[in-house]
Design a protein around this motif. Structure first.
Motif, PDB file in Angstrom:
ATOM      1  N   VAL A   1     119.127  54.018   9.620  1.00  0.00           N
ATOM      2  CA  VAL A   1     119.743  53.881   8.131  1.00  0.00           C
ATOM      3  C   VAL A   1     120.712  53.511   7.750  1.00  0.00           C
ATOM      4  O   VAL A   1     121.609  53.152   6.591  1.00  0.00           O
ATOM      5  CB  VAL A   1     118.821  54.801   6.789  1.00  0.00           C
ATOM      6  N   GLY A   2     122.540  54.216   8.400  1.00  0.00           N
ATOM      7  CA  GLY A   2     123.461  53.618   8.578  1.00  0.00           C
ATOM      8  C   GLY A   2     124.494  54.501   8.140  1.00  0.00           C
ATOM      9  O   GLY A   2     125.454  54.661   7.212  1.00  0.00           O
ATOM     10  N   LEU A   3     123.432  55.733   7.697  1.00  0.00           N
ATOM     11  CA  LEU A   3     124.422  56.776   6.822  1.00  0.00           C
ATOM     12  C   LEU A   3     125.557  57.557   8.834  1.00  0.00           C
ATOM     13  O   LEU A   3     126.601  58.318   8.355  1.00  0.00           O
ATOM     14  CB  LEU A   3     123.705  57.826   6.737  1.00  0.00           C
ATOM     15  N   LEU A   4     125.194  57.429   9.281  1.00  0.00           N
ATOM     16  CA  LEU A   4     125.617  57.986  10.537  1.00  0.00           C
ATOM     17  C   LEU A   4     126.269  56.848  11.801  1.00  0.00           C
ATOM     18  O   LEU A   4     125.215  56.017  11.447  1.00  0.00           O
ATOM     19  CB  LEU A   4     125.095  59.418  11.272  1.00  0.00           C
ATOM     20  N   PRO A   5     127.352  57.050  12.489  1.00  0.00           N
ATOM     21  CA  PRO A   5     127.256  56.206  13.127  1.00  0.00           C
ATOM     22  C   PRO A   5     126.368  56.232  14.561  1.00  0.00           C
ATOM     23  O   PRO A   5     125.462  57.477  14.587  1.00  0.00           O
ATOM     24  CB  PRO A   5     129.042  56.027  14.040  1.00  0.00           C
ATOM     25  N   GLY A   6     126.462  55.316  15.598  1.00  0.00           N
ATOM     26  CA  GLY A   6     126.140  55.047  17.116  1.00  0.00           C
ATOM     27  C   GLY A   6     124.903  53.955  16.505  1.00  0.00           C
ATOM     28  O   GLY A   6     124.193  54.207  15.359  1.00  0.00           O
ATOM     29  N   ILE A   7     124.793  53.329  18.184  1.00  0.00           N
ATOM     30  CA  ILE A   7     123.321  52.874  17.295  1.00  0.00           C
ATOM     31  C   ILE A   7     122.267  53.705  18.824  1.00  0.00           C
ATOM     32  O   ILE A   7     122.803  53.420  20.100  1.00  0.00           O
ATOM     33  CB  ILE A   7     123.806  51.192  18.612  1.00  0.00           C
ATOM     34  N   PHE A   8     121.013  53.608  18.663  1.00  0.00           N
ATOM     35  CA  PHE A   8     120.173  54.150  19.264  1.00  0.00           C
ATOM     36  C   PHE A   8     118.944  53.650  20.179  1.00  0.00           C
ATOM     37  O   PHE A   8     118.207  52.886  18.749  1.00  0.00           O
ATOM     38  CB  PHE A   8     119.558  55.971  19.168  1.00  0.00           C
ATOM     39  N   THR A   9     118.603  53.381  21.105  1.00  0.00           N
ATOM     40  CA  THR A   9     117.211  53.018  20.916  1.00  0.00           C
ATOM     41  C   THR A   9     116.567  53.404  20.833  1.00  0.00           C
ATOM     42  O   THR A   9     116.325  54.478  21.537  1.00  0.00           O
ATOM     43  CB  THR A   9     117.065  51.636  22.892  1.00  0.00           C
ATOM     44  N   PRO A  10     115.518  53.916  20.596  1.00  0.00           N
ATOM     45  CA  PRO A  10     113.651  54.389  19.526  1.00  0.00           C
ATOM     46  C   PRO A  10     113.338  54.600  20.998  1.00  0.00           C
ATOM     47  O   PRO A  10     113.421  56.160  21.729  1.00  0.00           O
ATOM     48  CB  PRO A  10     113.331  53.524  18.713  1.00  0.00           C
ATOM     49  N   LEU A  11     113.037  54.191  21.735  1.00  0.00           N
ATOM     50  CA  LEU A  11     112.458  53.555  22.710  1.00  0.00           C
ATOM     51  C   LEU A  11     113.477  55.115  23.595  1.00  0.00           C
ATOM     52  O   LEU A  11     112.649  56.429  24.458  1.00  0.00           O
ATOM     53  CB  LEU A  11     111.928  52.759  23.604  1.00  0.00           C
TER      54      LEU A  11
END
Ligand code: UDP
Ligand code: MG
Length: 328
Positions: free
Chosen positions: A252-262
């Motif tokens: 939801v954009g409150l913390l940095p980082g891009i994670f694939t849920p899988l």
């Protein structure tokens, strides 16, 4: 006073006559009466014949012959069960426990000690690996069991009859002789000696057996491994929950980082699989112990007794007091 000396024997054919000679010389110099209880732990060599020869010469030599190899701890137990002394001394047959310090053990006992434990000062003839193993064993055991383990104590010990009577009521199967004695408490004194290297034959305790002994001493005295797995489970669950939280906040954009849920799910799953496997391993260890306790087999089977009739201690009590000894 009658003092019993209990000696487990496994492949000690060559050492037995020498051991007996030294014991005879040492004990002759003391006032007490003596009996020598040898337990032949299924030796494949001529140990039994050597013992019979000794028993024929000296009626104080008593022999229990096991139907197979049950291991040193059980052999010691059987010897203690059938000894009648006011004190019982346990020692090895391979002359690594010098009979010459027996007078010191007896003196300490007569001064009021209920357990006299010997401490081995040097181990000539043991490899560095073996010494390291032994050092590690004491460290880990002390840590796991919460018992105060004095380093380098040996199974060469004297027990007062009081201690022996309590010991004879213990029914557990996975035994660690010294662990049980340490657990019981009692007034203990220490006597130091210098270890000699083994006289003849090879040390019968392989690393495998020592490892088994270490494992059984952990499971029979502590629940620490179980607790540790539980702590680990809690730690990993907390960690993965936090990670999951971060992942959702990043989403939801409150913390940095891009994670694939899988990817996250896969990592969490792998960790959990590890936890499950480890818990299963530890639980299996305990279930194994429970299993051997509940099968309730006799601790040992005696094929033959020499100079042991009637079996002293067993005879003095009801047979139900000895649920785990069986003799033919
Ligand atoms: N022993 C036994 N059963 C076994 C192995 C050993 O009764 O399965 C006896 C052996 O005859 C000796 C004592 O236990 O009297 C100690 O054995 P060992 O010297 O092999 O062990 P270590 O001194 O290396 O601890
Ligand atoms: Mg030895």
């Amino acid at each position: 006073m009658l003092i019993s000396i209990v000696i487990p024997v496994y492949r000690e054919e060559k050492n037995l006559p020498k051991l007996y000679e030294r014991l005879r010389a040492v004990t002759a110099a003391l006032k007490d009466e003596w009996e020598f209880v040898f337990v032949n732990d299924g030796s494949p060599d001529g140990s039994m014949a050597a013992l019979k020869a000794l028993a024929a010469k000296d009626p104080r030599v008593k022999v229990l012959d096991f139907s197979k190899n049950f291991g040193k701890e059980i052999a010691l137990t059987a010897g203690v069960h059938c000894s009648a002394g006011d004190a019982v001394i346990c020692m090895d047959a391979d002359l690594q426990h010098p009979p010459e310090i027996i007078p010191q053990l007896v003196a300490a006992w007569k001064r009021g000690a209920e357990v006299v434990t010997t401490i081995r000062l040097s181990v000539d003839g043991h490899s560095l690996a073996r010494k390291t193993f032994s050092w590690l064993y004491y460290k880990i055991m002390g840590w796991f069991s919460g018992l105060e383990m004095v380093a380098h104590t040996t199974d060469f010990r004297l027990f007062d009859k009081k201690v022996v009577d309590v010991f004879n009521r213990m029914t557990e199967r996975q035994r660690m002789f010294r662990g049980i004695i340490d657990w019981m408490g009692f007034k203990t004194e220490y006597v130091e000696f210098h270890a000699e290297s083994r006289e003849a034959g090879e040390a019968a305790y392989s690393y495998g057996k020592l490892w088994d002994l270490a494992l059984s001493s952990i499971t029979s005295f502590s629940l620490v491994p179980l607790k540790m797995t539980a702590y680990l489970g809690v730690a990993i669950t907390t960690f993965s929950s936090l990670l999951l939280g971060w992942m959702m906040l990043a989403k939801v954009g409150l913390l940095p980082g891009i994670f694939t849920p899988l990817a996250m799910v896969v990592v969490a799953n792998t960790i959990l699989i590890g936890v499950v496997l480890m818990s299963l391993g530890v639980i299996a260890l305990y279930i194994g112990t429970i299993h051997t306790e509940v099968t309730n087999r006799p601790l040992y089977i005696v094929r033959e007794r020499v100079n042991v009739e009637p079996p002293a201690r067993e005879n003095r009590r009801r047979s139900s007091d000895f649920p785990n000894s069986l003799s033919t």
